[in-house]
Structures are given as C-alpha cells and as structure tokens.
Design an enzyme around this catalytic site. Structure first.
Site, PDB file in Angstrom:
ATOM      1  N   GLU A 191     -69.920   6.215   0.512  1.00  0.00           N
ATOM      2  CA  GLU A 191     -68.689   5.717   1.142  1.00  0.00           C
ATOM      3  C   GLU A 191     -68.193   4.430   0.502  1.00  0.00           C
ATOM      4  O   GLU A 191     -68.007   3.403   1.169  1.00  0.00           O
ATOM      5  CB  GLU A 191     -68.907   5.535   2.645  1.00  0.00           C
ATOM      6  N   GLU A 385     -71.333  14.749   4.360  1.00  0.00           N
ATOM      7  CA  GLU A 385     -71.631  14.421   5.767  1.00  0.00           C
ATOM      8  C   GLU A 385     -70.575  15.047   6.658  1.00  0.00           C
ATOM      9  O   GLU A 385     -69.380  14.996   6.338  1.00  0.00           O
ATOM     10  CB  GLU A 385     -71.581  12.906   6.019  1.00  0.00           C
TER      11      GLU A 385
HETATM   12  C1  BG6 Z   1     -71.171   7.600   7.721  1.00  0.00           C
HETATM   13  C2  BG6 Z   1     -72.377   6.949   7.092  1.00  0.00           C
HETATM   14  O1  BG6 Z   1     -70.169   6.668   7.765  1.00  0.00           O
HETATM   15  O2  BG6 Z   1     -71.232   7.977   9.054  1.00  0.00           O
HETATM   16  C3  BG6 Z   1     -73.695   7.237   7.786  1.00  0.00           C
HETATM   17  O3  BG6 Z   1     -72.476   7.273   5.723  1.00  0.00           O
HETATM   18  C4  BG6 Z   1     -73.482   7.209   9.282  1.00  0.00           C
HETATM   19  O4  BG6 Z   1     -74.643   6.323   7.325  1.00  0.00           O
HETATM   20  C5  BG6 Z   1     -72.478   8.283   9.662  1.00  0.00           C
HETATM   21  O5  BG6 Z   1     -74.647   7.336  10.027  1.00  0.00           O
HETATM   22  C6  BG6 Z   1     -72.237   8.416  11.155  1.00  0.00           C
HETATM   23  O6  BG6 Z   1     -71.955   7.171  11.702  1.00  0.00           O
HETATM   24  P1  BG6 Z   1     -72.738   6.619  12.972  1.00  0.00           P
HETATM   25  O7  BG6 Z   1     -72.225   5.271  13.153  1.00  0.00           O
HETATM   26  O8  BG6 Z   1     -72.408   7.535  14.063  1.00  0.00           O
HETATM   27  O9  BG6 Z   1     -74.180   6.648  12.598  1.00  0.00           O
END
Ligand code: BG6
Length: 486
Positions: A191, A385
């Site tokens: 990111e 993701e």
């Molecule tokens: C992404 C990141 O922004 O979102 C992860 O790369 C992160 O590291 C994921 O865990 C989800 O966000 P959160 O805050 O719900 O863990």
C-alpha cells in the site's frame, strides 16, 4: 456459475509479519514501527484509529521503555512465530495455491543500518517457505508491510532521508538472494499510496509538530520509488522468472452526484492514489504530478539517475487491496448526514451497506476497479487483499457461523469472475487475514477476517487455539472448483 478463472489461478490468503508473527525480541528481532501501537480498551473507541493516522513523539519514546507494562498487540501477533507449521497446514487443507506474507525487516536487520544480517531471522523464513513449498503453496512476499525498523525513524528520520534507500536495498538484496530458489513473486512495498493517510507507519515520519509534512511524505515516496526500482532490477537479474509487483490500496471513488464539481473532484482524488502505481507501473511521473506538487507546496529533490532507474524498471504486475468504495463530494458542507465514518474520511454512499467499522461494502466496485487498473496499465493484476472485518461468535458447540463473511467474499469473487469475462488479466486472489490477526488500524483482535479463528482477545489473553470457521469449508470448495462453486 460459469467460471472464467484460469487453470493456474493463485487462490490463497494473505497476512503481514507485524500482525501475525509475535516473537518480539526473540532470536535478535528489533522493534518496528508497528510495535509502537497500543491497545487500550479504556480509550473511547472513536480514538482507536487516531494513533494509526497520527503517531506522537511521546508514544514512540514510551514504546522503547523496556519496563513498560502497556500492551502492544503487534509484538505478540497470534504467535505465528511458533505456530507457522500448524497454520500453513491449515492453509494447505483449504487448498491454497499461494500465501501472501511479508518478511519482518527487523528480524533480518534489527535496527536497519547493520551491515551483516541476523542469521536466526533468515533461518526462520527458510523454514516458513519450506513449509509452504512442501504443500505446493507459492509464497508471494512483501518486502515491506508497515514494518520498517523503529531505529530508522528515531535516528534517521525515516524515508525522507535518502540513506534509508541503501538500508532497504541491502535488506531486500539479502533476502532475495537467500530465497531466490524458493520465492518467485515479490512485492516491494505494501500500500505504497497510503503515505497520504498514515505517514508514520508508511514512511516513518512523525506528523505531530512537523513543519512541512507534505514535502516529507512525497520525498519519502520518491525514495521508495527509487529503492523499489533498484530492487526490481536486482531481482530480474538474479531470478530469471521472478515477477515483481507494486501494491496500492484501491478504494474506488465515485462522484456523490453528477454535479461537474463532484466529478472533477473524484478524478483528482482518485489520482492521488493512482499516482503511485502510475509511477511504478509506467516508470515515470505522470503529467498531472507537477500541478499536484505545486498545490501541495512540494519540491522534490531528485538526484541524477533517479528518474532513469525508475524508467528502466517498471513493475511486472500491479497488486492492490480492495475493501470498500467511497463517494466524493466537492461540497460536503451542503450534504445532510452524508459523512461516513470511513477510515479515510470519505462520504457515505446511500446505495451501499457498511461494515461495523464503517467500511462501505461494494462488490461491483471491485469489477470496476479491475477494469480501471487494466485499462490504465495493461499489466497482470493480483488482488493482494480483500475481506470483511467482523466480530465472530464461538457457539457453545465450538462452531463459528460466519455466513456474513461468506456472503461478502462470494459477492466479491463473483465480480472478479465478471472482470475476467470482461477480459481483465487477473492471476491471483489472496483473501486478507486468512487466519485471524491483529487489526492494522485499530490494533484489535476482535476485528476478525479469518477462515480460521484464533482464541485470543483484544488484551492478548486466550489459548491461541486455532478453530475452523464455516467459511473454511466454503473457501475450500471455491478453490477446489476453481471459482465455479460459490
Ligand atoms: C490493509 C493493510 O490496509 O488493510 C493490512 O495492508 C490491514 O495490513 C488491512 O490489516 C485491513 O485493515 P484493518 O485495519 O482492518 O486491519
């Protein structure tokens, strides 16, 4: 459903070292920027993400106190450091073809500026990769996922300092050389565009009292572009079939209305994210960057050779995280109750539901995102993701009925299938937090994404027992049918 997923599609899951490993201080590991985030349930919930966006000097100083009794969840993770064999066996049982993970820089170079790597850290990842390969799981490795050594922040001021390029390149070359026979897919920075929202964890600058934060954010990003290009070049020379990717957080933005001001604002806002993949995928700063910098008062220091190395080494693929979309309004003050509690401060879209954390669920937006990125770059895409953060309940009989998560994932995978039908080249999908982990933004354990439940609460108590959720068997069928059975 007719499946358009290619035969060799990389189905799998994703985690990051700082959110899973634990093993803090073990075998020589140093503190990273993420080890500074506290969890304190007595704080009002609305403030849990404040530290994610704005780290303070005091908190960084306190976090280095060896006698502190405060709870820093990312130092504990889910103790993947000692459970990785069990966890990877469960991933294999679901049929994973790929596991996206990161290497903790601080396990290899604990402070970041050492000359010699820490052998115990290198040996740990050898064991992790061997375990993956034993089951035919392809590791997809992020070199930096919110994990730079804290020492590089306190002693060097983070990425705005050009010296950090050399430290990162030394780290990256060390691990690429070491794992050249085991890892083919590399991602240079997780990111990379999120420096605009959280400069501390992204480029290691503390915003509090900073005289010119925009200048340092983009100078830090420029150094990351140069470092990424040097490492891409090295990787290509060393590993002939290696694939190196960039990675952005892609939050699809849509105009709140057809007011031309909303439309223009949306284009500009979307560009503030795409700027990063534009540089890394095309190999040069886009034309709109000049005006963007002018309006932000940024004057980049570019050394001779920087633009050449960036131009000569664009990435092979574009990867991204996708969780939500957001509406954009040029005149938010005119809207009634339109302000969402989205993590990035966007405007609520009345057509979409939200997760408990205010993340707007928009599966069709994923198809749009895939089409937009492919139209723009014509490079293979990897969904690094995607997932739903939710509170799960363990039933009396020990089962966990996370049907809401299945719904979320099913709807998103359907849209990937649509995008494949549209002709978009997508070669992998790694569901975020395939096993429950510490949340990046809130440091909670109870914001869960996994197919596998981990018995641990927000304060770090629990047996750490792994339990399969309903989504575990569901995802196993999805993979076995190559996306035909959803
Ligand atoms: C992404 C990141 O922004 O979102 C992860 O790369 C992160 O590291 C994921 O865990 C989800 O966000 P959160 O805050 O719900 O863990």
């Amino acid at each position: 459903m007719k499946s358009y997923f290619p035969k060799d599609f990389l189905w799998g899951g994703a985690t990051a070292a700082n959110q899973v490993e634990g093993g803090s201080g073990i075998d020589g590991k140093g503190l990273s920027v993420s080890d500074v985030y506290l969890f304190d349930s007595s704080m009002p919930k609305e403030r849990w993400t404040d530290q994610w966006h704005m780290m303070t000097h005091q908190q960084v100083a306190e976090a280095q106190d060896p006698n502190s009794t405060k709870y820093y969840p990312k130092r504990q993770g889910i103790d993947f450091y000692h459970h990785f064999k069990e966890d990877i066996r469960l991933f294999a049982e679901m049929g994973f073809k790929a596991y996206r993970m990161s290497i903790a820089w601080t396990r290899i170079f604990p402070k970041g500026d050492e000359v010699e790597p820490n052998e115990a850290g290198l040996a740990f990842y050898d064991a992790v990769f061997d375990e993956c390969l034993k089951y035919g799981i392809e590791p997809v490795v992020s070199l930096s996922h919110y994990e730079m050594p804290l020492y590089l922040v306190t002693e060097y001021g983070g990425w705005p300092n050009r010296q950090v390029i050399d430290f990162y390149v030394r780290f990256a070359k060390t691990v690429i050389e070491r794992y050249q026979k085991k890892v083919k897919y590399w991602v240079t920075f997780n990111e990379i565009n999120c420096v605009k929202h959280h400069p501390y964890v992204s480029v290691g600058i503390i915003e509090e009292g900073h005289p010119n934060i925009e200048q340092d954010k983009y100078q830090g990003a420029h150094h990351q572009f140069v470092a990424s290009a040097i490492v891409t070049d090295y990787c290509h020379r060393l590993i002939p079939n290696a694939k190196v990717g960039c990675m952005i957080s892609y939050q699809l933005l849509t105009p709140y209305s057809c007011d031309p001001d909303d439309v223009q604002k949306t284009v500009e806002s979307q560009r503030t994210s795409l700027f990063f993949s534009d540089v890394q995928a095309r190999g040069y700063y886009p034309a709109y960057a000049n005006r963007m910098f002018e309006e932000k008062g940024v004057e980049l220091v570019i050394e001779p050779g920087d633009l050449e190395v960036i131009r000569e080494n664009p990435v092979d693929f574009v990867s991204f995280s996708y969780y939500m979309s957001s509406a954009v309004s040029a005149h938010p003050e005119r809207l009634e109750s339109a302000v969402g509690n989205l993590i990035t401060g966007g405007i609520k879209n009345p057509y979409l539901p939200s997760s408990k954390w205010g993340w707007q669920i928009d599966p069709k937006g994923l198809r749009t995102a895939l089409n937009q990125l492919y139209d723009r770059y014509q490079k293979p895409l990897f969904i690094a993701e995607n997932g739903l953060g939710a509170e799960d309940v363990v039933n009396e009989d020990g089962t966990i009925d996370d049907f809401y998560r299945i719904d979320y994932l099913r709807q998103h995978i359907e849209q990937i299938n649509e995008a494949l039908h549209d002709g978009v080249e997508v070669f992998g999908y790694t569901a975020w937090g395939c096993i429950d982990i510490i949340s990046a933004s809130t440091s909670q354990m109870s914001k869960r994404y996994g197919f596998i439940y981990v018995d641990q609460d927000d304060e770090g108590n629990g047996t750490k027992k792994r339990i399969k959720k309903a989504s575990f068997d569901w995802y196993k069928k999805v993979i076995a049918s190559n996306g035909a059975t959803l």
